[in-house]
Design a protein around this motif. Structure first.
Motif, PDB file in Angstrom:
ATOM      1  N   ALA A 145       0.905  13.757 -28.738  1.00 36.77           N
ATOM      2  CA  ALA A 145       1.391  14.993 -28.124  1.00 36.77           C
ATOM      3  C   ALA A 145       1.033  15.055 -26.640  1.00 36.77           C
ATOM      4  O   ALA A 145       1.858  15.443 -25.805  1.00 36.77           O
ATOM      5  CB  ALA A 145       0.835  16.202 -28.862  1.00 36.77           C
ATOM      6  N   LEU A 146      -0.199  14.669 -26.305  1.00 39.30           N
ATOM      7  CA  LEU A 146      -0.613  14.700 -24.896  1.00 39.30           C
ATOM      8  C   LEU A 146       0.164  13.668 -24.074  1.00 39.30           C
ATOM      9  O   LEU A 146       0.506  13.923 -22.919  1.00 39.30           O
ATOM     10  CB  LEU A 146      -2.116  14.478 -24.780  1.00 39.30           C
ATOM     11  N   LYS A 147       0.468  12.520 -24.665  1.00 37.55           N
ATOM     12  CA  LYS A 147       1.304  11.537 -23.970  1.00 37.55           C
ATOM     13  C   LYS A 147       2.714  12.093 -23.757  1.00 37.55           C
ATOM     14  O   LYS A 147       3.290  11.931 -22.680  1.00 37.55           O
ATOM     15  CB  LYS A 147       1.388  10.234 -24.776  1.00 37.55           C
ATOM     16  N   ALA A 148       3.270  12.737 -24.794  1.00 29.41           N
ATOM     17  CA  ALA A 148       4.628  13.287 -24.675  1.00 29.41           C
ATOM     18  C   ALA A 148       4.697  14.357 -23.584  1.00 29.41           C
ATOM     19  O   ALA A 148       5.719  14.498 -22.913  1.00 29.41           O
ATOM     20  CB  ALA A 148       5.089  13.871 -26.012  1.00 29.41           C
ATOM     21  N   VAL A 160      -4.092  20.765 -27.236  1.00 36.61           N
ATOM     22  CA  VAL A 160      -3.091  20.769 -28.302  1.00 36.61           C
ATOM     23  C   VAL A 160      -3.793  21.147 -29.592  1.00 36.61           C
ATOM     24  O   VAL A 160      -4.830  20.575 -29.923  1.00 36.61           O
ATOM     25  CB  VAL A 160      -2.422  19.376 -28.446  1.00 36.61           C
ATOM     26  N   ARG A 161      -3.229  22.115 -30.314  1.00 35.07           N
ATOM     27  CA  ARG A 161      -3.804  22.563 -31.582  1.00 35.07           C
ATOM     28  C   ARG A 161      -2.882  22.178 -32.730  1.00 35.07           C
ATOM     29  O   ARG A 161      -1.669  22.355 -32.639  1.00 35.07           O
ATOM     30  CB  ARG A 161      -3.984  24.083 -31.595  1.00 35.07           C
ATOM     31  N   LEU A 181       6.527  21.135 -28.512  1.00 30.10           N
ATOM     32  CA  LEU A 181       6.272  19.821 -29.096  1.00 30.10           C
ATOM     33  C   LEU A 181       6.783  19.738 -30.528  1.00 30.10           C
ATOM     34  O   LEU A 181       6.699  20.712 -31.278  1.00 30.10           O
ATOM     35  CB  LEU A 181       4.769  19.533 -29.110  1.00 30.10           C
ATOM     36  N   ALA A 182       7.284  18.570 -30.901  1.00 30.94           N
ATOM     37  CA  ALA A 182       7.611  18.237 -32.285  1.00 30.94           C
ATOM     38  C   ALA A 182       6.882  16.940 -32.585  1.00 30.94           C
ATOM     39  O   ALA A 182       6.829  16.043 -31.737  1.00 30.94           O
ATOM     40  CB  ALA A 182       9.119  18.058 -32.448  1.00 30.94           C
ATOM     41  N   ALA A 194       1.365   8.195 -35.077  1.00 32.94           N
ATOM     42  CA  ALA A 194       1.910   9.529 -34.791  1.00 32.94           C
ATOM     43  C   ALA A 194       2.880   9.423 -33.631  1.00 32.94           C
ATOM     44  O   ALA A 194       2.668   8.633 -32.694  1.00 32.94           O
ATOM     45  CB  ALA A 194       0.802  10.510 -34.444  1.00 32.94           C
ATOM     46  N   VAL A 195       3.946  10.206 -33.702  1.00 31.35           N
ATOM     47  CA  VAL A 195       4.956  10.277 -32.643  1.00 31.35           C
ATOM     48  C   VAL A 195       5.195  11.740 -32.322  1.00 31.35           C
ATOM     49  O   VAL A 195       5.248  12.582 -33.225  1.00 31.35           O
ATOM     50  CB  VAL A 195       6.279   9.623 -33.081  1.00 31.35           C
ATOM     51  N   ALA A 196       5.323  12.044 -31.049  1.00 29.23           N
ATOM     52  CA  ALA A 196       5.612  13.412 -30.612  1.00 29.23           C
ATOM     53  C   ALA A 196       6.700  13.390 -29.549  1.00 29.23           C
ATOM     54  O   ALA A 196       6.834  12.421 -28.803  1.00 29.23           O
ATOM     55  CB  ALA A 196       4.355  14.072 -30.052  1.00 29.23           C
ATOM     56  N   CYS A 197       7.468  14.454 -29.506  1.00 34.91           N
ATOM     57  CA  CYS A 197       8.499  14.643 -28.476  1.00 34.91           C
ATOM     58  C   CYS A 197       8.221  15.972 -27.792  1.00 34.91           C
ATOM     59  O   CYS A 197       7.843  16.948 -28.436  1.00 34.91           O
ATOM     60  CB  CYS A 197       9.890  14.672 -29.090  1.00 34.91           C
ATOM     61  N   ALA A 198       8.421  16.009 -26.485  1.00 31.82           N
ATOM     62  CA  ALA A 198       8.215  17.231 -25.710  1.00 31.82           C
ATOM     63  C   ALA A 198       9.548  17.647 -25.118  1.00 31.82           C
ATOM     64  O   ALA A 198      10.265  16.844 -24.563  1.00 31.82           O
ATOM     65  CB  ALA A 198       7.198  16.998 -24.599  1.00 31.82           C
ATOM     66  N   GLY A 199       9.847  18.917 -25.211  1.00 31.37           N
ATOM     67  CA  GLY A 199      11.067  19.413 -24.586  1.00 31.37           C
ATOM     68  C   GLY A 199      11.963  20.124 -25.545  1.00 31.37           C
ATOM     69  O   GLY A 199      11.812  20.183 -26.694  1.00 31.37           O
TER      70      GLY A 199
END
Length: 199
Positions: A145-148, A160-161, A181-182, A194-199
């Protein structure tokens, strides 16, 4: 780089436009880690674009904050890379920022949680099926999440919680600075991804 022991998980969710590739590599060195991450990235870009690209033909540029981008035919494609203890992973999306993290599947001491999880987050991990690796799953979610968000570990992981995790690996996250975030997390053989997307 010697051939990977496994290079089997290629995932593309057409509705999300997200490509993920994970591979295992034998040789343990910085050069091998970079080569394995670049190979995983090239496979992701191929999955997104539908045309093959050799790992040495892929330019990985970093912006002023250190966020990696794939540069193909003059276009920047959001990209994230990760490697740890013989695992390499990449995620790419044609438009939105992504983050990925891979860590060996291992049980961490409970005391480790105090560095990056609140008591309510500990309760949110109840949906993770593999209880011994729940703390690793939480860490990978936060790092992805922080990278995204483009910040990586330049900000505290508590930014991030984790609100909930489903048995299928979907995670509800809250970014305290306002990023939307997703995210999802899963076990892959001896790793947690883990994978996260921002936006």
């Amino acid at each position: 780089m010697p051939p990977s022991a496994t290079s089997r998980l290629s995932w593309r969710r057409p509705e999300a436009g997200l490509a993920v590739h994970i591979l295992r590599y034998e040789q343990r060195s910085r050069a091998a880690e970079r080569a394995a991450s670049r190979k995983a990235a090239a496979i992701c870009i191929w999955r997104l674009r539908g045309t093959a690209i050799l790992p040495n033909g892929l330019e990985v540029a970093r912006d002023q904050w250190g966020v990696p981008w794939a540069v193909v035919d003059g276009s920047r494609i959001p990209l994230s890379l990760s490697h740890a203890d013989g695992w390499a992973a990449a995620a790419a999306h044609p438009r939105i920022r992504v983050g990925i993290d891979v860590e060996p599947a291992q049980e961490l001491p409970a005391a480790f949680a105090r560095y990056y999880l609140s008591p309510s987050e500990m309760g949110a991990l109840g949906g993770w099926k593999d209880r011994p690796t729940a703390l690793v799953a939480a860490w990978t979610l936060k790092e992805a999440a922080l990278k995204a968000s483009g910040r990586g570990l330049s900000v505290p992981p508590g930014t991030v919680r984790i609100r909930s995790m489903s048995p299928g690996g979907r995670a509800a996250l809250e970014d305290l600075t306002g990023f939307e975030l997703a995210a999802a997390c899963w076990r892959d053989e001896g790793a947690v991804v883990a994978v996260a997307c921002a936006g």
